[in-house]
Design an enzyme around this catalytic site. Structure first.
Site, PDB file in Angstrom:
ATOM      1  CG  MET A  35      -1.940  -1.040   1.322  1.00  0.00           C
ATOM      2  SD  MET A  35      -2.899  -0.946   2.875  1.00  0.00           S
ATOM      3  CE  MET A  35      -1.731  -1.705   4.017  1.00  0.00           C
ATOM      4  CE1 TYR A 177       1.538   3.270 -11.053  1.00  0.00           C
ATOM      5  CE2 TYR A 177       0.815   1.156 -10.179  1.00  0.00           C
ATOM      6  CZ  TYR A 177       0.759   2.538 -10.175  1.00  0.00           C
ATOM      7  OH  TYR A 177      -0.078   3.189  -9.306  1.00  0.00           O
ATOM      8  CD  GLU A 264      -4.682   4.614 -18.746  1.00  0.00           C
ATOM      9  OE1 GLU A 264      -4.470   5.452 -19.628  1.00  0.00           O
ATOM     10  OE2 GLU A 264      -3.958   3.624 -18.536  1.00  0.00           O
ATOM     11  CB  CYS A 369      -8.500   2.609   8.143  1.00  0.00           C
ATOM     12  SG  CYS A 369      -9.858   1.405   8.029  1.00  0.00           S
ATOM     13  CB  ALA A 405     -19.068  10.590  15.732  1.00  0.00           C
ATOM     14  NE  ARG A 576     -25.671  18.206  -5.975  1.00  0.00           N
ATOM     15  CZ  ARG A 576     -24.733  17.660  -5.254  1.00  0.00           C
ATOM     16  NH1 ARG A 576     -24.300  16.450  -5.545  1.00  0.00           N
ATOM     17  NH2 ARG A 576     -24.210  18.296  -4.228  1.00  0.00           N
TER      18      ARG A 576
END
Length: 703
Positions: A35, A177, A264, A369, A405, A576
């Site tokens: 990562m 890559y 892509e 995270c 929370a 919207r």
């Protein structure tokens, strides 16, 4: 192993069986995958992050990509092999991992056409000058000198890795890559020894492998991460991936780690809407082909495996030899230790939201995270062990609201030794996660509710559900954390008549009761989620999270076919005032979510104004100024949220010490990342404030 005293080992014998990669012996079959963290340049933070996971059972950790040269950098936060920041970070990480009994593999990286010219002022290099939509750059086609120098840079980076004390290296040859670019006919347009046909497109990957093997020296494990399927039109067919895998195995790769897709690609691979293990068959196909040719190199599979139980299944049936999990180690560093001890119920599960991990890794913000806001901030928020003593029971905190929370705040306070009572007005914890878990592709949100429902009582939190606490009930606490969240924003629509108007809470509460034609006012994340739920032909009678079979059918219908509208769902229109559908959804997920809506024929309107309700629907003025009636038998308002301020006003009047967190503090830009982070931050601050009045915590932490 059947007699092993550890319940998890008996339950998952294939996961916890020893294995090996080259000469590297490993105690189990789970690898912590690479990562990019965006804090690699902070040696102390990197060491704390990796060290905590190694100590909890991550036997082999693969680092984020280290560029073999500056041209190969993936951006301003990438380290470059042999440069001072890299050396400092590498030594710090190695010391922490080795002290914890783990092993660390360095990923050797070159971005190719995915590089950014503004990082070092260098034009990115690639096999051919093919425009990169990902980095908005036209790379320069590599000449013979560029190729030779780059291959040597891979070798030098491997040699340095061994010298520094790394236990293995991994060549990044996947995800679009540089090494992958050479293997693909889409990006390799050459007609020389490095390209022109499938066999010559293997030349660069094989040259890199040979150079790395020589640079690393005899017996040093070399993993090759190769693409199993690029998932972009015009790239190599499956037979080319199979042939490359066999060539790499014959050339001495000690393991093949199978990646899926390019940046892509328009086929989702890592998002929550991808069913668990969807792409493991690709790795399985490669493994079967290798075994058919007598090649025994281990094959590593990955993508959307977020539990040890899922890993056990694919190891048991022989799909792969090892399983790589990355994000699950963000969500819970102790996923293996807890599972080994038989406490799978205490694992904080990765929900594949990507909001604090992949989305951040594509920019410069440090990775963390959503469900574990300590990830990446282990130095700033070490596990609290406060030991202050008092007489009596003064150190008591109340948390009001059992959403993200509130759950995180309660856990943080209790872990520090504070006596905590959590009040939740509904019958169950979870807050808006109770809605999210119903959305197709978001069943794992239920795992977060499950985790806190078990973890909070373990920490000693007293949970009172179905109770709406007011200031009168909270006066005896030393501190109150108000996490009462948000309320749906009301939108006044002119007119009246036969078209009912509901808010999104009402719609989620009984989606089966909604009619066939629905107009949704608002088109942010909640509206997109609701539309996705209403479109599912199987969704109407159910009230729980999506089943595995339903997820697979839905994914095939929405993302693996031609995008035509599918029968069986409702006619849904999203409207919207602004100009962007799905505002607030992370960049790695938004496009996939909208793709799902479009595949089902959802009508999307932006830049509208609402004229009012009318018989048969909702009248609007469209962006071009034309008036239009949107056919609808129900209108649902999902136009954002406002703060729930009732409790904080009452607490202020009553003089009760309190802190407001999450949506109750501010609904502007509200998301679960912020809510969980504020729960951690406020819980820590209040615990420190109450430290002088806290009794020593006696509950022993589980592994």
């Amino acid at each position: 192993m059947p007699d092993d005293p550890r319940l998890g080992v008996r339950s998952f014998p294939h996961v916890f069986s020893p294995g090996g990669i080259g000469g590297l012996a490993l105690p189990h079959r789970i690898i912590m995958g690479s990562m990019h963290l965006n804090f690699e340049s902070n040696p102390q933070a990197l060491a704390a992050f990796y060290g905590e996971r190694a100590a909890a059972g991550a036997a082999l950790i693969v680092t984020g990509g280290a560029a073999v040269n500056r041209e190969g950098s993936g951006g301003s936060t990438y380290l470059v092999s042999a440069e001072k920041p890299f050396l400092k970070a590498a030594r710090s990480a190695l010391e922490a991992v080795h002290d914890a009994g783990g092993r660390l593999a360095l990923q050797l990286f070159h971005a190719g056409r995915y590089g950014f010219q503004d990082t070092y002022g260098l034009q990115p290099l690639a096999p051919s000058a093919v425009w990169s939509a990902y980095s908005s750059v036209l790379p320069r086609a590599m000449n013979e000198s560029d190729i030779a120098r780059t291959v040597q840079d891979f070798a030098a980076a491997a040699s340095l890795a061994r010298e520094l004390g790394f236990d293995a290296v991994e060549i990044m040859g996947s995800e679009g890559y540089l090494v992958n670019q050479f293997a693909s006919p889409l990006t390799n347009l050459r007609d020389d020894e490095w390209g022109g046909d499938a066999e010559r497109r293997q030349a660069f990957p094989l040259a890199v492998l040979a150079a790395v093997r020589e640079g690393a020296g005899s017996g040093f494990p070399v993993i090759f991460r190769m693409s199993g399927d690029d998932l972009v039109e015009g790239s190599g067919p499956p037979r080319e991936h199979l042939a490359l895998a066999a060539a790499l195995a014959r050339a001495g790769a000690d393991a093949l780690n199978i990646g899926i897709g390019w940046h892509e690609s328009r086929t989702p691979t890592v998002q929550a809407l991808v069913p668990h293990g969807s792409w493991l068959p690709v790795a399985g196909r490669i493994r079967r082909n290798l075994r058919g040719q007598g090649l025994s190199v281990p094959v590593i599979g990955s993508n959307r495996i977020n539990s040890v139980a899922q890993a056990e299944a694919v190891l048991t049936d022989g799909t792969v030899d090892f399983v790589s999990m990355a994000r699950p180690f963000l969500a819970d560093p102790r996923i293996l230790a807890k599972t080994e001890a038989g406490r799978m119920d205490l694992v904080n599960t990765c929900i594949a939201c990507n909001e604090a991990c992949i989305d951040r890794s594509l920019g410069t913000e440090p990775v963390s995270c959503l469900v574990n806001p300590r990830a990446g901030r282990e130095l700033d928020y070490p596990a609290l062990r406060l030991t202050g003593r008092i007489s009596g029971d003064r150190a008591r905190a109340a948390v009001v609201g059992g959403g993200p929370a509130g759950m995180q705040a309660a856990a943080t306070l209790a872990a520090a030794g504070i006596q905590v009572v959590l009040f939740e007005a509904e019958a169950e914890l979870g807050g808006q996660f109770r809605l999210a878990r119903l959305v197709p592709g978001k069943a794992d949100f239920d795992e977060t509710i499950r985790y806190f429902s078990v973890e909070l009582p373990r920490l000693g939190v007293k949970i009172r559900t179905g109770f709406r606490a007011g200031a009168v009930h909270l006066a005896g606490f030393d501190h109150v954390l108000d996490a009462t969240g948000v309320l749906p924003r009301a939108v006044r629509l002119a007119g009246s008549g036969s078209v009912p108007v509901l808010d999104y809470h009402q719609a989620f509460a009984d989606p089966a009761a909604l009619p066939g034609r629905v107009a949704v006012v608002g088109a942010g994340g909640i509206a997109v989620d609701l539309a996705h739920l209403l479109l599912q032909p199987h969704a109407l009678p159910r009230s729980g999270p999506e089943s595995t079979d339903a997820a697979r059918a839905r994914f095939a219908r929405e993302h693996l076919r031609d995008g035509t509208a599918q029968p069986g769902g409702r006619c849904v229109t999203l409207l919207r005032r602004g100009g962007r559908i799905g505002e607030g959804i992370g960049p790695s997920t938004r496009w996939a979510a909208l793709q799902a809506l479009r595949s089902a024929g959802v009508r999307l309107y932006t830049g509208v104004s609402y004229r009012g309700l009318a018989p048969g629907g909702l009248e609007i003025t469209a962006a071009g100024g034309t008036e239009e009636l949107i056919p609808a038998e129900a209108v649902i308002v999902a136009a954002g949220q406002v703060e729930n301020t009732r409790l904080q006003r009452d607490l202020r009047r009553a003089g009760v010490p309190h802190t407001v967190i999450g949506g109750a503090a501010s609904a502007a830009g509200l998301n679960a990342v912020r809510a969980f982070a504020q729960g951690l931050e406020a819980g820590t601050a209040v615990a420190q404030q109450l430290a002088g009045v806290t009794r020593e915590r006696k509950r022993a932490p589980l592994p």
